[in-house]
Scaffold this active site. Structure first.
Site, short mmCIF file in Angstrom:
data_model
loop_
_atom_site.label_atom_id
_atom_site.label_comp_id
_atom_site.label_asym_id
_atom_site.label_seq_id
_atom_site.Cartn_x
_atom_site.Cartn_y
_atom_site.Cartn_z
N TYR A 12 0.85 -1.22 0.00
CA TYR A 12 0.00 0.00 0.00
C TYR A 12 0.88 1.25 0.00
CZ TYR A 12 -3.09 -3.62 1.91
OH TYR A 12 -3.80 -4.77 2.12
N TRP A 37 -8.43 5.61 6.83
CA TRP A 37 -8.57 5.22 8.25
C TRP A 37 -7.23 4.74 8.80
CZ3 TRP A 37 -11.62 0.54 10.57
CH2 TRP A 37 -11.29 -0.65 9.94
N ASP A 75 -12.84 -5.26 3.72
CA ASP A 75 -13.21 -5.48 2.32
C ASP A 75 -13.83 -6.84 2.02
OD1 ASP A 75 -11.60 -3.30 2.59
OD2 ASP A 75 -9.88 -4.21 1.60
N ARG A 95 -5.55 -13.25 0.07
CA ARG A 95 -6.22 -12.08 -0.48
C ARG A 95 -7.59 -12.44 -1.06
NH1 ARG A 95 -4.90 -6.94 0.31
NH2 ARG A 95 -5.63 -6.44 -1.78
N TYR A 102 -8.13 -12.56 4.16
CA TYR A 102 -8.57 -11.20 4.44
C TYR A 102 -9.95 -11.06 5.07
CZ TYR A 102 -5.77 -7.29 3.02
OH TYR A 102 -4.88 -6.28 3.01
N GLU A 108 0.50 -7.44 9.16
CA GLU A 108 -0.79 -6.79 8.92
C GLU A 108 -1.89 -7.45 9.76
OE1 GLU A 108 -1.49 -6.81 4.75
OE2 GLU A 108 -3.32 -5.60 4.85
#
Ligand code: 9WN
Length: 448
Positions: A42, A48, A179, A212, A358, A402
């Site tokens: 990223y 956010w 997401d 992902r 994710y 993450e």
């Protein structure tokens, strides 16, 4: 639950070492004006993320924390929205998909996406101010931020109140911050995916495909984003994806309380912010709480029904005091809090639970940090203390990844992740309330 409980293994956290490592991550990810979530996956500014990052960064450099938020607020659209990505003009436009060209937002103060993310910003502005009020006053930090935050909230409360019941709706899974949540599976089924051959994903160069979203999900994300873009980012027409999300609205309510604090500090009237805070809380309870599920649930505006998936989003209303008895019961029974690492993003007992992919099960550091605040807000201090330790342990073991698998604490996604480091820094520097002798909201945990 037959898997081993990782949090039972006694491991000491070397807090000084962890603090220094967290500081190093934030220093390495600083671009001069803001912090990237991660250098590779990223490489721009995310909305956010920046709010969470600023809350940690204030302990290291209050000035940088102010700049972080000012950079984002500087990209505000004329209609008040704060974009979910602000693209760094110095970065290769093809480093992330969908990049700056996709969104066609030329003419704005910066090249950005046209979506939004959960409104944590007023909370961050207030807490960054509190880290060094003298510096903030000298720089006019609150006075410059306040009108922008007011317009941001107004955009959400008015333009995004698509159902007219006092809650902001999201138009895309990316807007939830979660997401790939299983809660979006049903509404996404209505969306015709763009063929995966027609776009080039960049995320798979830096993260495992098994972690992902799938290509079909990505095709749906691209379709929704392109349709919204082609409508001129209009919020008045019909929407293929329109959902009221509990975490998004709980954060809006909490942020209205932060706006009241900011207004008070500036000597301005605070009443309208408290009114907004109360009315969003009431609408959350009225529209999104499900007594049969002991959780808040997202509501799909296409049929005005709850989406029957328990996710961590439905627990975050604890931060505004929502239904503590019921939520704490669900936290123990369905989310294994105290027995697994941090707080899983999805109900551990659900068929679709996946500890690696994710938002479909893994524990994330930013949502764990929100849950910790929620526990404190309702006086669940035993859970708060346990969760603090669990967050620090997961950061130590995973190397600031993450997110982690709740059962094994194995790290996934990007390493040296900014909000992971920020959450750690905030926990190490923040005041931690002592555990209460008896927890008024304590729940009997099942023996399974
Ligand atoms: C899309 C940056 C962002 C987070 C989101 C997280 C992930 C992006 C992606 O990364 O989303 O916005 O490419 O998957 O889900 O919460 O803000 O860290």
């Amino acid at each position: 639950m037959s898997r081993p409980a990782t949090t039972d293994i006694p491991v000491d956290v070397d807090e000084n070492r962890l603090r220094r490592s967290a500081e190093r991550v934030l220093l390495a990810n600083w671009t001069g004006r803001w912090t990237v979530p991660s250098r590779e996956l990223y490489p721009h500014q995310w909305s956010w993320d920046s709010a969470f990052i600023a809350i940690g960064l204030r302990h290291l450099s209050p000035r940088r924390a102010q700049q972080e938020l000012e950079s984002l607020l500087g990209a505000q659209w004329p209609d008040g929205r704060l974009p979910h990505i602000v693209f760094d003009p110095r970065t290769d436009p093809d480093a992330y998909f969908p990049g700056p060209d996709f969104w066609r937002t030329t003419g704005m103060p910066a090249r950005t996406s046209g979506l939004v993310q959960p409104p944590v910003h007023a909370i961050a502005v207030w807490e960054v101010f509190a880290a060094d009020p003298a510096l903030a006053r000298r720089r006019g930090f609150l006075a410059r931020s306040y009108p922008k935050l007011v317009r941001w909230h107004e955009y959400l409360r008015v333009r995004r109140d698509l159902a007219g019941h006092g809650l902001a709706a999201i138009r895309h899974p990316w807007e939830s911050g979660m997401d790939n949540s299983p809660a979006w599976d049903a509404p996404l089924l209505r969306v015709e995916p763009v063929d995966a051959g027609l776009f080039q994903r960049r995320d798979l160069r830096h993260a495992a495909a098994a972690d992902r979203p799938t290509n079909v999900d990505y095709g749906r994300y691209v379709r929704l984003a392109a349709d919204y873009r082609d409508s001129g980012y209009a919020d008045d027409g019909g929407a293929d994806f329109a959902v009221e999300d509990p975490m998004f609205n709980a954060l809006l309510a909490a942020s209205e309380a932060a706006l009241a604090a900011i207004a008070g500090e500036l000597g301005l009237p605070t009443g309208r912010h408290w009114e907004n805070h109360e009315s969003i809380r009431a609408a959350l309870d009225e529209r999104l709480f499900s007594p049969t599920d002991n959780s808040y649930l997202a509501r799909d505006l296409s049929d005005d029904r709850h989406i029957p998936e328990r996710t961590i989003s439905g627990l975050v209303p604890l931060i505004v005091g929502g239904h503590p008895v019921e939520l704490l019961e669900t936290v123990g029974r369905r989310f294994g809090v105290g027995r697994v690492s941090m707080v899983p993003s999805y109900d551990l007992t659900a068929d679709g639970f996946d500890g690696a992919r994710y938002w479909r099960g893994p524990s994330w550091f930013n949502t764990a940090w929100l849950m910790l605040r929620g526990f404190r807000a309702v006086g669940a201090l035993r859970q708060a203390t346990g969760l603090r330790h669990s967050i620090l342990l997961a950061a130590t073991r995973s190397g600031f990844r993450e997110y982690v698998d709740p059962y094994t604490t194995a790290g996934h996604g990007s390493d040296n992740f900014s909000w992971t480091a920020a959450a750690v820094l905030d926990l190490l520097r923040g005041t931690v309330p002592a555990p209460a002798a008896s927890d008024p909201h304590g729940v009997q945990e099942p023996s399974t």
